[in-house]
Design a protein around this motif. Structure first.
Motif, PDB file in Angstrom:
ATOM      1  N   ALA A 223      -8.080   5.101   1.190  1.00  0.00           N
ATOM      2  CA  ALA A 223      -6.769   5.643   1.569  1.00  0.00           C
ATOM      3  C   ALA A 223      -5.957   6.006   0.329  1.00  0.00           C
ATOM      4  CB  ALA A 223      -6.010   4.634   2.426  1.00  0.00           C
ATOM      5  N   TYR A 224      -5.990   5.138  -0.674  1.00  0.00           N
ATOM      6  CA  TYR A 224      -5.283   5.409  -1.939  1.00  0.00           C
ATOM      7  C   TYR A 224      -5.763   6.725  -2.541  1.00  0.00           C
ATOM      8  CZ  TYR A 224      -4.264   5.058  -6.954  1.00  0.00           C
ATOM      9  OH  TYR A 224      -3.861   5.327  -8.252  1.00  0.00           O
ATOM     10  N   TRP A 225      -7.076   6.896  -2.663  1.00  0.00           N
ATOM     11  CA  TRP A 225      -7.601   8.078  -3.348  1.00  0.00           C
ATOM     12  C   TRP A 225      -7.357   9.364  -2.555  1.00  0.00           C
ATOM     13  CZ3 TRP A 225      -8.178   7.838  -8.230  1.00  0.00           C
ATOM     14  CH2 TRP A 225      -8.635   6.684  -8.862  1.00  0.00           C
TER      15      TRP A 225
ATOM     16  N   TRP B 144      -8.869  -4.998  -3.558  1.00  0.00           N
ATOM     17  CA  TRP B 144      -8.461  -4.213  -2.398  1.00  0.00           C
ATOM     18  C   TRP B 144      -9.646  -4.048  -1.452  1.00  0.00           C
ATOM     19  CZ3 TRP B 144      -5.111   0.641  -3.838  1.00  0.00           C
ATOM     20  CH2 TRP B 144      -4.086   0.258  -4.731  1.00  0.00           C
ATOM     21  N   SER B 145      -9.367  -3.897  -0.168  1.00  0.00           N
ATOM     22  CA  SER B 145     -10.431  -3.577   0.776  1.00  0.00           C
ATOM     23  C   SER B 145     -10.945  -2.163   0.489  1.00  0.00           C
ATOM     24  CB  SER B 145      -9.914  -3.658   2.214  1.00  0.00           C
ATOM     25  OG  SER B 145      -9.046  -2.569   2.491  1.00  0.00           O
ATOM     26  N   LYS B 146     -12.151  -1.879   0.945  1.00  0.00           N
ATOM     27  CA  LYS B 146     -12.731  -0.543   0.767  1.00  0.00           C
ATOM     28  C   LYS B 146     -11.839   0.508   1.408  1.00  0.00           C
ATOM     29  CE  LYS B 146     -16.801   2.230   1.910  1.00  0.00           C
ATOM     30  NZ  LYS B 146     -18.136   2.246   2.578  1.00  0.00           N
TER      31      LYS B 146
ATOM     32  N   TYR C  56      -2.294   8.145   4.691  1.00  0.00           N
ATOM     33  CA  TYR C  56      -3.446   7.328   5.073  1.00  0.00           C
ATOM     34  C   TYR C  56      -3.189   5.891   4.637  1.00  0.00           C
ATOM     35  CZ  TYR C  56      -5.921  11.631   6.115  1.00  0.00           C
ATOM     36  OH  TYR C  56      -6.287  12.832   6.675  1.00  0.00           O
ATOM     37  N   THR C  57      -3.601   4.954   5.469  1.00  0.00           N
ATOM     38  CA  THR C  57      -3.468   3.539   5.139  1.00  0.00           C
ATOM     39  C   THR C  57      -4.768   2.833   5.510  1.00  0.00           C
ATOM     40  OG1 THR C  57      -2.490   3.048   7.312  1.00  0.00           O
ATOM     41  CG2 THR C  57      -0.968   3.483   5.478  1.00  0.00           C
ATOM     42  N   GLY C  58      -5.062   1.766   4.802  1.00  0.00           N
ATOM     43  CA  GLY C  58      -6.316   1.060   5.025  1.00  0.00           C
ATOM     44  C   GLY C  58      -6.499   0.574   6.442  1.00  0.00           C
ATOM     45  N   ASP C  59      -5.427   0.083   7.053  1.00  0.00           N
ATOM     46  CA  ASP C  59      -5.558  -0.490   8.393  1.00  0.00           C
ATOM     47  C   ASP C  59      -5.787   0.561   9.475  1.00  0.00           C
ATOM     48  OD1 ASP C  59      -2.941   0.450   7.982  1.00  0.00           O
ATOM     49  OD2 ASP C  59      -2.100  -0.911   9.464  1.00  0.00           O
ATOM     50  N   LYS C  60      -5.440   1.818   9.204  1.00  0.00           N
ATOM     51  CA  LYS C  60      -5.610   2.883  10.202  1.00  0.00           C
ATOM     52  C   LYS C  60      -6.646   3.921   9.780  1.00  0.00           C
ATOM     53  CE  LYS C  60      -1.262   4.206  10.411  1.00  0.00           C
ATOM     54  NZ  LYS C  60      -0.059   4.931  10.888  1.00  0.00           N
ATOM     55  N   LEU C  61      -7.307   3.703   8.653  1.00  0.00           N
ATOM     56  CA  LEU C  61      -8.119   4.753   8.043  1.00  0.00           C
ATOM     57  C   LEU C  61      -9.210   5.282   8.958  1.00  0.00           C
ATOM     58  CD1 LEU C  61      -8.684   6.401   5.441  1.00  0.00           C
ATOM     59  CD2 LEU C  61     -10.363   4.641   4.852  1.00  0.00           C
TER      60      LEU C  61
ATOM     61  N   ALA D  73      -1.270  -6.349  -4.609  1.00  0.00           N
ATOM     62  CA  ALA D  73      -1.706  -5.839  -3.305  1.00  0.00           C
ATOM     63  C   ALA D  73      -1.735  -4.314  -3.339  1.00  0.00           C
ATOM     64  CB  ALA D  73      -0.747  -6.335  -2.231  1.00  0.00           C
ATOM     65  N   PRO D  74      -2.401  -3.680  -2.375  1.00  0.00           N
ATOM     66  CA  PRO D  74      -2.411  -2.215  -2.297  1.00  0.00           C
ATOM     67  C   PRO D  74      -0.997  -1.645  -2.292  1.00  0.00           C
ATOM     68  CG  PRO D  74      -4.012  -3.123  -0.790  1.00  0.00           C
ATOM     69  CD  PRO D  74      -3.256  -4.294  -1.340  1.00  0.00           C
ATOM     70  N   VAL D  75      -0.857  -0.441  -2.854  1.00  0.00           N
ATOM     71  CA  VAL D  75       0.458   0.171  -3.004  1.00  0.00           C
ATOM     72  C   VAL D  75       1.053   0.545  -1.649  1.00  0.00           C
ATOM     73  CG1 VAL D  75      -0.040   1.057  -5.300  1.00  0.00           C
ATOM     74  CG2 VAL D  75      -0.512   2.472  -3.316  1.00  0.00           C
ATOM     75  N   ASP D  76       2.344   0.660  -1.638  1.00  0.00           N
ATOM     76  CA  ASP D  76       3.094   1.053  -0.442  1.00  0.00           C
ATOM     77  C   ASP D  76       3.209   2.577  -0.418  1.00  0.00           C
ATOM     78  OD1 ASP D  76       4.878   1.483   1.583  1.00  0.00           O
ATOM     79  OD2 ASP D  76       6.483   0.234   0.772  1.00  0.00           O
ATOM     80  N   HIS D  77       2.695   3.205   0.627  1.00  0.00           N
ATOM     81  CA  HIS D  77       2.700   4.673   0.729  1.00  0.00           C
ATOM     82  C   HIS D  77       3.897   5.202   1.521  1.00  0.00           C
ATOM     83  CE1 HIS D  77      -1.334   4.800  -0.997  1.00  0.00           C
ATOM     84  NE2 HIS D  77      -1.728   3.898  -0.109  1.00  0.00           N
ATOM     85  N   SER D  78       4.922   4.400   1.719  1.00  0.00           N
ATOM     86  CA  SER D  78       6.009   4.777   2.631  1.00  0.00           C
ATOM     87  C   SER D  78       6.824   5.973   2.130  1.00  0.00           C
ATOM     88  CB  SER D  78       6.925   3.585   2.900  1.00  0.00           C
ATOM     89  OG  SER D  78       7.477   3.078   1.714  1.00  0.00           O
ATOM     90  N   ILE D  79       7.026   6.095   0.818  1.00  0.00           N
ATOM     91  CA  ILE D  79       7.765   7.254   0.290  1.00  0.00           C
ATOM     92  C   ILE D  79       7.033   8.543   0.650  1.00  0.00           C
ATOM     93  CG2 ILE D  79       8.530   8.460  -1.790  1.00  0.00           C
ATOM     94  CD1 ILE D  79       8.941   5.754  -3.118  1.00  0.00           C
TER      95      ILE D  79
END
Length: 263
Positions: free
Chosen positions: A94-96, A87-89, A183-188, A38-44
């Motif tokens: 958000a990852y990049w 992963w979703s677009k 940035y996260t996919g669900d809020k991008l 799954a997409p990585v966790d950006h919490s850190i």
């Protein structure tokens, strides 16, 4: 009769082996597990941004320096888990964006203290590399990459969304604000629209009146991006600016302030 039974046993045994081999091939190897993760966790990264970036997008680099191990932990995770087609677009974008901004912070920390990211170019001792954006100082997966590779070779090339220019932050005062959340996919979409509104309505970065608009150099440097899909600079400005412009508005571009975006 014995011969028939033996053949039957042999056939049954072969079938058992085939079925179990098929089942075995469905077991994912560790490499496959990473690829289909799954997409990585950006919490850190999100925690660090909330702690060391203020509402104006200015950065406490000394604070980041004190928790550089945490930033590197996040970057190691980013490096080891590149996006996949599963992963979703929005998760990919958000990852990049996060990768670009986080590696930019790390680049500043690598040379800190520094007055401008452009000063780092003269410190790079790599043949034919004269800017910090061209230096391949990190890896994504097995590929050595630069900030230019993320911005131009990945985001602009593959995703066709000019709003990324409101989100990528090259550590300069004239850049858009560094958002103090990941940035996260669900809020991008909401995050990018908020960045656009903040950027276009900041008079230090875009001074706009109906008759004269002094715009960020972004609208000059990336004019082709703003005009894709039958859009225009006027369209994007009016999408986010409270003050609207038209075809008769005199447009010029502000000088870019490369001073470090430090608190």
């Amino acid at each position: 009769m014995k011969h028939y039974t033996l053949k039957g046993i042999t056939f049954a045994l072969a079938g058992f082996i085939l079925i179990n081999l098929t089942a075995f091939t469905d077991v994912k190897s560790p490499v496959e597990a990473v690829i289909t993760s799954a997409p990585v966790d950006h919490s850190i990264y999100d925690r660090l941004l909330k702690k060391y970036v203020n509402d104006k997008g200015l950065v406490n680099y000394k604070g980041f320096k004190s928790e550089e191990k945490e930033l590197k932990k996040y970057l190691d995770m980013i490096s080891s888990n590149p996006p996949t087609s599963k992963w979703s677009k929005n998760d990919q974008i958000a990852y990049w964006i996060n990768a670009y901004n986080a590696y930019t912070i790390q680049l500043i920390l690598n040379h800190y203290p520094v007055e401008s990211i452009k000063d780092i170019g003269s410190k790079i001792k790599i043949p034919f590399v004269t800017t910090p954006w061209a230096s391949k100082f990190f890896k994504i997966g097995d590929e050595s990459m630069s900030l230019d590779n993320i911005e131009h070779g990945t985001l602009r090339k593959n995703y066709n969304d000019p709003r990324i220019h409101f989100a990528l932050v090259c550590a300069a005062r004239s850049c858009p604000r560094l958002r103090n959340e990941a940035y996260t996919g669900d809020k991008l979409d909401a995050q990018l629209d908020d960045q656009g509104s903040d950027f276009l309505n900041n008079p230090a970065k875009n001074a706009i009146t109906p008759k004269k608009a002094s715009l960020s150099k972004y609208f000059d440097w990336y004019k082709g991006d703003w005009k894709e899909n039958n859009k225009s600079v006027e369209y994007w400005v009016n999408k986010y600016s409270k003050t609207k412009i038209n075809k008769d508005t005199d447009i010029s571009f502000l000088e870019y302030n490369w001073a470090l975006n430090e608190q």
